[in-house]
Motif scaffolding. Structure first.
Motif, PDB file in Angstrom:
ATOM      1  N   ARG A  44       0.842  -1.208   0.000  1.00 29.07           N
ATOM      2  CA  ARG A  44       0.000   0.000   0.000  1.00 29.07           C
ATOM      3  C   ARG A  44       0.873   1.253   0.000  1.00 29.07           C
ATOM      4  O   ARG A  44       0.595   2.219  -0.717  1.00 29.07           O
ATOM      5  N   LEU A  45       1.925   1.251   0.786  1.00 31.63           N
ATOM      6  CA  LEU A  45       2.849   2.383   0.802  1.00 31.63           C
ATOM      7  C   LEU A  45       3.446   2.609  -0.585  1.00 31.63           C
ATOM      8  O   LEU A  45       3.540   3.740  -1.062  1.00 31.63           O
ATOM      9  N   ASP A  46       3.847   1.506  -1.214  1.00 33.79           N
ATOM     10  CA  ASP A  46       4.484   1.595  -2.522  1.00 33.79           C
ATOM     11  C   ASP A  46       3.509   2.105  -3.580  1.00 33.79           C
ATOM     12  O   ASP A  46       3.848   2.976  -4.391  1.00 33.79           O
ATOM     13  N   LEU A  47       2.290   1.565  -3.584  1.00 31.62           N
ATOM     14  CA  LEU A  47       1.296   1.957  -4.581  1.00 31.62           C
ATOM     15  C   LEU A  47       0.889   3.418  -4.435  1.00 31.62           C
ATOM     16  O   LEU A  47       0.661   4.114  -5.426  1.00 31.62           O
ATOM     17  N   GLN A  48       0.763   3.864  -3.209  1.00 28.82           N
ATOM     18  CA  GLN A  48       0.282   5.229  -2.971  1.00 28.82           C
ATOM     19  C   GLN A  48       1.396   6.266  -2.995  1.00 28.82           C
ATOM     20  O   GLN A  48       1.129   7.467  -2.990  1.00 28.82           O
ATOM     21  N   GLY A  49       2.652   5.805  -3.004  1.00 31.56           N
ATOM     22  CA  GLY A  49       3.774   6.734  -3.053  1.00 31.56           C
ATOM     23  C   GLY A  49       3.936   7.568  -1.795  1.00 31.56           C
ATOM     24  O   GLY A  49       4.341   8.729  -1.854  1.00 31.56           O
ATOM     25  N   VAL A  50       3.604   6.989  -0.640  1.00 34.55           N
ATOM     26  CA  VAL A  50       3.758   7.682   0.642  1.00 34.55           C
ATOM     27  C   VAL A  50       4.761   6.922   1.491  1.00 34.55           C
ATOM     28  O   VAL A  50       5.103   5.776   1.209  1.00 34.55           O
ATOM     29  N   SER A  51       5.227   7.556   2.560  1.00 37.95           N
ATOM     30  CA  SER A  51       6.272   6.934   3.383  1.00 37.95           C
ATOM     31  C   SER A  51       5.815   6.611   4.793  1.00 37.95           C
ATOM     32  O   SER A  51       6.596   6.090   5.587  1.00 37.95           O
ATOM     33  N   ALA A  52       4.560   6.918   5.124  1.00 36.75           N
ATOM     34  CA  ALA A  52       4.064   6.614   6.465  1.00 36.75           C
ATOM     35  C   ALA A  52       2.542   6.501   6.442  1.00 36.75           C
ATOM     36  O   ALA A  52       1.874   7.183   5.651  1.00 36.75           O
ATOM     37  N   LEU A  53       2.014   5.648   7.302  1.00 40.72           N
ATOM     38  CA  LEU A  53       0.572   5.458   7.420  1.00 40.72           C
ATOM     39  C   LEU A  53       0.154   5.526   8.886  1.00 40.72           C
ATOM     40  O   LEU A  53       0.702   4.797   9.716  1.00 40.72           O
ATOM     41  N   PRO A  54      -0.790   6.396   9.226  1.00 37.56           N
ATOM     42  CA  PRO A  54      -1.350   6.344  10.576  1.00 37.56           C
ATOM     43  C   PRO A  54      -2.066   5.012  10.787  1.00 37.56           C
ATOM     44  O   PRO A  54      -2.684   4.475   9.863  1.00 37.56           O
ATOM     45  N   VAL A  55      -1.969   4.474  11.979  1.00 33.15           N
ATOM     46  CA  VAL A  55      -2.638   3.218  12.320  1.00 33.15           C
ATOM     47  C   VAL A  55      -3.863   3.542  13.162  1.00 33.15           C
ATOM     48  O   VAL A  55      -3.754   4.239  14.180  1.00 33.15           O
ATOM     49  N   LEU A  56      -5.024   3.054  12.719  1.00 35.57           N
ATOM     50  CA  LEU A  56      -6.285   3.392  13.375  1.00 35.57           C
ATOM     51  C   LEU A  56      -6.906   2.173  14.047  1.00 35.57           C
ATOM     52  O   LEU A  56      -6.691   1.029  13.622  1.00 35.57           O
ATOM     53  N   ASN A  57      -7.707   2.446  15.097  1.00 38.74           N
ATOM     54  CA  ASN A  57      -8.528   1.384  15.666  1.00 38.74           C
ATOM     55  C   ASN A  57      -9.901   1.403  14.993  1.00 38.74           C
ATOM     56  O   ASN A  57     -10.120   2.151  14.028  1.00 38.74           O
ATOM     57  N   ASN A  58     -10.829   0.635  15.494  1.00 35.70           N
ATOM     58  CA  ASN A  58     -12.148   0.532  14.859  1.00 35.70           C
ATOM     59  C   ASN A  58     -12.968   1.804  14.969  1.00 35.70           C
ATOM     60  O   ASN A  58     -13.964   1.980  14.273  1.00 35.70           O
ATOM     61  N   GLU A  59     -12.575   2.703  15.868  1.00 27.94           N
ATOM     62  CA  GLU A  59     -13.290   3.986  16.022  1.00 27.94           C
ATOM     63  C   GLU A  59     -12.601   5.107  15.248  1.00 27.94           C
ATOM     64  O   GLU A  59     -12.909   6.292  15.442  1.00 27.94           O
ATOM     65  N   ASP A  60     -11.640   4.751  14.383  1.00 29.15           N
ATOM     66  CA  ASP A  60     -10.880   5.716  13.582  1.00 29.15           C
ATOM     67  C   ASP A  60     -10.017   6.638  14.434  1.00 29.15           C
ATOM     68  O   ASP A  60      -9.664   7.742  14.014  1.00 29.15           O
TER      69      ASP A  60
END
Length: 500
Positions: free
Chosen positions: A465-481
């Protein structure tokens, strides 16, 4: 009770008195005469299917050059074939991609080109030996120039195949075609009423040694296909035939956007009607054949089943899913399947094709096991940073810059008052704002469409997903966002480095 033998049926084929019908025609015959009457009247039922069968390939023997070469590596039109068996034998897989053209061209295209009479460029390399001194070979070949081109497909003609849809907010590209967001479409494969294995679900007449229609010529069933899972109605066949005798009408290359190449294979299997039980099975209808609709957006081997559906519903072009009408489209060609069943019917009626009983029946109670993985699977929760720093959407750019300087975080998830993620701001965003003398609120400069991850996702999936979207970081969310962590490309790189 009706009892016939293969010898009796073949005798009728030879003298021209055989009664052969397609599986589609058999439905009405059984409805009118009943299974026993149909078994007495009909001798052979023909089936047909034409769809993408990725697990396909061809064994080539190129003949010996002078001086001879022991091919270690070989490419056909820049598509690599496997050569680890003998000096000038090679297996070309349908899904192998061109090294120069990528997903635009692959092994399937080489096969179709050869069947159409086109020439292909052959390039081979070797380390050289006393008996095979040549190290490099370049030549151009047609199908007539090779000694053998034997199609051997490890897994063809699934008895049933899952239908596909997509529950995410964006289009995804799969071997089931392009799937629209929010369950926007459903795709499926298979010929339904004409499907070979659906017309002989107990494998009474279909097995090792059965003569079949393959690619426009006669072929044979080698045995059960790979991943043969007959207990769950997911039986498969391993088949072979002489590609030199095949037609491009029934062997076609295809490109699937974002997935790669595949080979459309035309196959038809005759079912000798030996008794009323076989007659009844060969009268299966689209309404009798069911499959599951899976959500292909879930990156897991065990995708969730959304509902069970019949082929009659799928072929209507519209089905109900989650309370709404959704378009359904086939990746197979029923028109071609019908043509194959009809052509096979003509071959038998004219005495050009005789039916066979298998020398060995296929197993009816097998299942396909998942891969045994000895290395632990890594999840996002294991490598993400839980000390993630967030910033309120109403904060100033100055405050965001100060936080980045003090924490060394290059990405700040932006949250609302209830701590829900509403955006993300990076050090680059802040540098750009400062250079333009913009010191407004974070909300005015943040990226609102944020690509995120879940703690229980596999790292390999998130890395893609990081590679496809061209980003270097992703916030990690729980079920309540709510933001519970962040995972970066550096975290993943360190993990993969440890694996090596």
């Amino acid at each position: 009770m009706v009892k016939k033998t293969i010898h009796e049926i073949n005798a009728k084929i030879k003298d021209g008195s055989v009664n052969v019908v397609t599986a589609e025609e058999m439905v009405d015959i059984v409805a009118e005469l009943g299974p026993e009457g149909a078994a007495r009247d009909v001798d052979v039922v023909t089936t047909g299917t034409f769809g993408a069968m990725c697990s396909s390939g061809v064994w080539f023997n190129f003949g010996h050059s002078d001086p001879p070469i022991k091919m270690q590596k070989v490419w056909m039109n820049d598509v690599e074939a496997y050569t680890g068996v003998a000096a000038v034998d090679a297996f070309l897989g349908a899904t192998q991609l061109s090294e120069s053209l990528g997903m635009e061209y692959g092994g399937a295209h080489v096969m179709e080109d050869l069947i159409r009479g086109k020439s292909v460029d052959l390039h081979a390399t070797s380390h050289g030996t006393d008996c095979y001194p040549r190290k490099v070979l370049d030549t151009t070949l047609t199908l007539d120039d090779v000694n053998q081109a034997i199609m051997v497909n490890p897994r063809n003609a699934y008895q049933t195949y899952n239908a596909a849809t997509n529950g995410t907010k964006q289009t995804i590209h799969t071997y089931m075609g392009s799937l629209l967001p929010r369950f926007g479409n459903v795709t499926y494969s298979g010929a339904g009423v004409l499907s070979p294995l659906s017309n002989d679900p107990d494998y009474r007449t279909i097995g090792t040694g059965s003569r079949i229609f393959l690619g426009g010529s006669q072929g044979y069933i080698v045995g059960q296909g790979t991943q043969h899972a007959s207990a769950g109605k997911f039986g498969t066949l391993m088949v072979q035939g002489d590609m030199k005798k095949m037609s491009a009408d029934y062997i076609r290359a295809a490109n699937f956007t974002g997935y790669g190449t595949s080979l459309y294979v035309g196959m038809g299997i005759p079912i000798p009607v030996l008794d009323e039980h076989i007659a009844k099975a060969a009268a299966v209808t689209d309404a009798d054949i069911t499959t599951n609709i899976l959500d292909y957006s879930v990156p897991s081997r065990d995708r969730p089943v959304l509902r069970k559906v019949t082929y009659a519903e799928l072929k209507s072009g519209c089905i109900e899913l989650n309370g709404k009408e959704v378009a359904a489209s086939s990746l197979s060609s029923f028109k071609k399947a019908r043509k194959i069943a009809g052509e096979l019917k003509d071959w038998i009626a004219k005495g050009d094709f005789f039916v066979t009983m298998p020398v060995e029946n296929l197993p009816v109670d097998t299942s396909a096991r998942p891969m045994k993985e000895t290395e632990g699977v890594s999840f996002v929760s294991e490598i993400m940073s839980t000390s993630v720093v967030t910033i309120d959407k109403d904060a100033s750019v100055y405050k965001a810059a100060k936080i980045i300087m003090e924490t060394a975080f290059n990405h700040l998830p932006v949250v609302s008052r209830d701590n829900s993620l509403v955006g993300i701001v990076t050090a680059w965003d802040i540098s750009k704002a400062v250079s333009q003398d913009k010191f407004d609120l974070v909300e005015d400069m943040m990226t609102r469409k944020v690509i995120t991850a879940k703690a229980d996702e596999r790292v390999d999936v998130v890395a893609r997903r990081l590679d496809l979207q061209g980003v270097s970081a992703l916030p990690v969310l729980n079920n309540e966002d709510n933001v519970i962590g962040i995972i970066t490309s550096d975290d993943i790189s360190k993990l993969f480095a440890r694996r090596r």
